[in-house]
Design an enzyme around this catalytic site. Structure first.
Site, PDB file in Angstrom:
ATOM      1  N   GLY A  35       0.826  -1.205   0.000  1.00  0.00           N
ATOM      2  CA  GLY A  35       0.000   0.000   0.000  1.00  0.00           C
ATOM      3  C   GLY A  35       0.858   1.252   0.000  1.00  0.00           C
ATOM      4  O   GLY A  35       2.033   1.210  -0.357  1.00  0.00           O
ATOM      5  N   GLY A  40       5.626   4.777  -8.604  1.00  0.00           N
ATOM      6  CA  GLY A  40       6.354   3.534  -8.892  1.00  0.00           C
ATOM      7  C   GLY A  40       5.372   2.365  -8.968  1.00  0.00           C
ATOM      8  O   GLY A  40       5.364   1.584  -9.925  1.00  0.00           O
ATOM      9  N   HIS A  41       4.504   2.274  -7.959  1.00  0.00           N
ATOM     10  CA  HIS A  41       3.487   1.209  -7.963  1.00  0.00           C
ATOM     11  C   HIS A  41       2.555   1.359  -9.162  1.00  0.00           C
ATOM     12  O   HIS A  41       2.150   0.378  -9.774  1.00  0.00           O
ATOM     13  CB  HIS A  41       2.629   1.273  -6.688  1.00  0.00           C
ATOM     14  CG  HIS A  41       3.394   1.070  -5.412  1.00  0.00           C
ATOM     15  ND1 HIS A  41       3.523   2.043  -4.459  1.00  0.00           N
ATOM     16  CD2 HIS A  41       4.061  -0.007  -4.935  1.00  0.00           C
ATOM     17  CE1 HIS A  41       4.230   1.584  -3.441  1.00  0.00           C
ATOM     18  NE2 HIS A  41       4.577   0.343  -3.698  1.00  0.00           N
ATOM     19  N   GLY A 151       9.347  -3.853  -8.869  1.00  0.00           N
ATOM     20  CA  GLY A 151      10.118  -2.671  -9.272  1.00  0.00           C
ATOM     21  C   GLY A 151      11.607  -2.911  -9.065  1.00  0.00           C
ATOM     22  O   GLY A 151      12.015  -3.597  -8.121  1.00  0.00           O
ATOM     23  N   ASP A 154      13.819  -2.383  -5.625  1.00  0.00           N
ATOM     24  CA  ASP A 154      14.079  -3.516  -4.730  1.00  0.00           C
ATOM     25  C   ASP A 154      14.634  -4.663  -5.575  1.00  0.00           C
ATOM     26  O   ASP A 154      14.013  -5.725  -5.672  1.00  0.00           O
ATOM     27  CB  ASP A 154      12.789  -3.917  -4.021  1.00  0.00           C
ATOM     28  CG  ASP A 154      12.276  -2.789  -3.148  1.00  0.00           C
ATOM     29  OD1 ASP A 154      12.887  -2.525  -2.115  1.00  0.00           O
ATOM     30  OD2 ASP A 154      11.273  -2.147  -3.527  1.00  0.00           O
ATOM     31  N   SER A 189       9.605   5.874  -3.086  1.00  0.00           N
ATOM     32  CA  SER A 189       9.474   4.817  -2.081  1.00  0.00           C
ATOM     33  C   SER A 189       8.405   5.274  -1.096  1.00  0.00           C
ATOM     34  O   SER A 189       8.304   6.477  -0.800  1.00  0.00           O
ATOM     35  CB  SER A 189      10.815   4.656  -1.339  1.00  0.00           C
ATOM     36  OG  SER A 189      10.605   3.988  -0.109  1.00  0.00           O
ATOM     37  N   SER A 190       7.631   4.320  -0.598  1.00  0.00           N
ATOM     38  CA  SER A 190       6.614   4.694   0.407  1.00  0.00           C
ATOM     39  C   SER A 190       7.297   5.301   1.631  1.00  0.00           C
ATOM     40  O   SER A 190       6.709   6.098   2.358  1.00  0.00           O
ATOM     41  CB  SER A 190       5.807   3.468   0.814  1.00  0.00           C
ATOM     42  OG  SER A 190       5.244   2.870  -0.334  1.00  0.00           O
ATOM     43  N   ARG A 191       8.553   4.894   1.858  1.00  0.00           N
ATOM     44  CA  ARG A 191       9.270   5.381   3.050  1.00  0.00           C
ATOM     45  C   ARG A 191       9.772   6.823   2.892  1.00  0.00           C
ATOM     46  O   ARG A 191      10.194   7.422   3.885  1.00  0.00           O
ATOM     47  CB  ARG A 191      10.433   4.435   3.384  1.00  0.00           C
ATOM     48  CG  ARG A 191       9.948   3.085   3.899  1.00  0.00           C
ATOM     49  CD  ARG A 191      11.066   2.203   4.395  1.00  0.00           C
ATOM     50  NE  ARG A 191      10.558   1.090   5.172  1.00  0.00           N
ATOM     51  CZ  ARG A 191      10.392  -0.153   4.699  1.00  0.00           C
ATOM     52  NH1 ARG A 191      10.709  -0.443   3.451  1.00  0.00           N
ATOM     53  NH2 ARG A 191       9.917  -1.098   5.479  1.00  0.00           N
TER      54      ARG A 191
HETATM   55  O1  PAF Z   1       8.028  -4.588  -1.918  1.00  0.00           O
HETATM   56  C1  PAF Z   1       7.048  -4.715  -1.148  1.00  0.00           C
HETATM   57  O2  PAF Z   1       6.192  -3.835  -1.028  1.00  0.00           O
HETATM   58  C2  PAF Z   1       6.911  -5.975  -0.314  1.00  0.00           C
HETATM   59  O3  PAF Z   1       8.161  -6.466   0.047  1.00  0.00           O
HETATM   60  C3  PAF Z   1       6.075  -7.070  -0.996  1.00  0.00           C
HETATM   61  C4  PAF Z   1       6.705  -7.517  -2.292  1.00  0.00           C
HETATM   62  C5  PAF Z   1       4.678  -6.541  -1.279  1.00  0.00           C
HETATM   63  C6  PAF Z   1       5.943  -8.304  -0.088  1.00  0.00           C
HETATM   64  O4  PAF Z   1       5.317  -7.990   1.113  1.00  0.00           O
END
Ligand code: PAF
Length: 288
Positions: A35, A40-41, A151, A154, A189-191
């Protein structure tokens, strides 16, 4: 489908919907996320939209991939906004289980990958990749998809998931999608939401270091890994809030460390830093 998103919280409902889709002969693309969606997502969802009949987005903050002291409790949750963005990107189904749904009992089976999990992020985050591969194996059993999207930010996670898909014969193709960056080069990044203004500025060290590495290798024809590492370390030293965790330069396919940049093989330059409380990673794939 395409204009409404079906939202399921249970494995049972998701499975029965997926079973009907499979019986109708349609292809499925799965985009697993935790979430707090960003561009990116969205790029993963759009790629999945182009390549499959049905797009499934999973949203699940997977507790078993966080170690003690990490950000599980404060991980951003923006479910309604995520569903809106998912709809705009052409998502058909959102699978958003609770922790209880995914882990009703104490988990006694885990999926652990050897080798590629032992370096880079795996060194500092001991159980992280086992948590990731375990939840992805569960997702692949709940949503048996044709394609699953990751992506490049990671990149190690992509390699580890690729390994379980090969070793455990999951009938899915894994698709790696390019890093999406902010206007000034910071990888999304979400972070990034954790960063204050000063930290956000310092986070640019990652892109600066990757650009410098690329320039040394391609323009200046430097081949000695040590020499590249020294230059990058000097760059990080100019950023007072940045704590360097690692610089990795090695073969992209298997994370084999190298001392010289080889010709004709894809090389990964991967970086991890902490800025205040926030851990950030970034990387570059390069072939000369
Ligand atoms: O990259 C992420 O957001 C997480 O590591 C994933 C692939 C959803 C697994 O929980």
């Amino acid at each position: 489908m395409g204009h409404v998103v079906l939202i399921y919280n249970t494995i049972f409902e998701t499975r029965s919907e997926i079973r009907d889709i499979l019986l109708s002969g349609k292809t499925i693309g799965l985009v697993p996320t935790m979430g707090a969606l960003h561009r990116g997502h969205i790029s993963l969802l759009k790629k999945a939209r182009q390549e499959n009949d049905i797009v499934v987005l999973s949203i699940f903050i997977n507790p078993i991939q966080f170690s003690k002291g990490e950000d599980l409790d404060k991980y951003p949750q923006t479910f309604e906004e995520d569903c809106k963005l998912a709809l705009e990107a052409g998502t058909d189904i959102v699978f958003a289980p609770t922790s209880k749904e995914m882990y009703p009992d104490q988990l006694k089976t885990k999926v652990k990958v050897l080798g590629v999990t032992e370096y880079l992020c795996g060194e500092k985050r001991a159980n992280h990749f086992t948590g990731v591969t375990t939840v992805i194996a569960k997702f692949l059993n709940i949503v048996p998809c044709d394609n699953i999207y990751f992506g490049q930010k990671d990149y190690q996670q992509f390699l580890v998931v690729k390994q379980i898909i090969n070793d455990l014969n999951f009938p899915a193709e894994i698709v790696l999608c390019p890093i999406v960056r902010d206007y000034d080069g910071l990888a999304l990044s979400s972070r990034n939401r954790y960063l204050n203004k000063e930290e956000r500025q310092e986070a640019l060290c990652l892109k600066e270091a990757l650009d410098a590495a690329k320039d040394l290798i391609t323009a200046h024809k430097i081949r000695e890994v040590k020499e590249i590492e020294y230059t990058l370390i000097h760059i990080f030293e100019c950023y007072s809030l940045v704590k360097l965790e690692y610089i990795f330069i090695g073969i992209a396919d298997n994370l084999e460390p190298i001392t010289k940049i080889p010709e004709g093989r894809k090389v990964l330059i991967a970086l991890a830093v902490s800025i205040g409380e926030t851990r950030l990673i970034d990387n570059l794939l390069l072939q000369i």
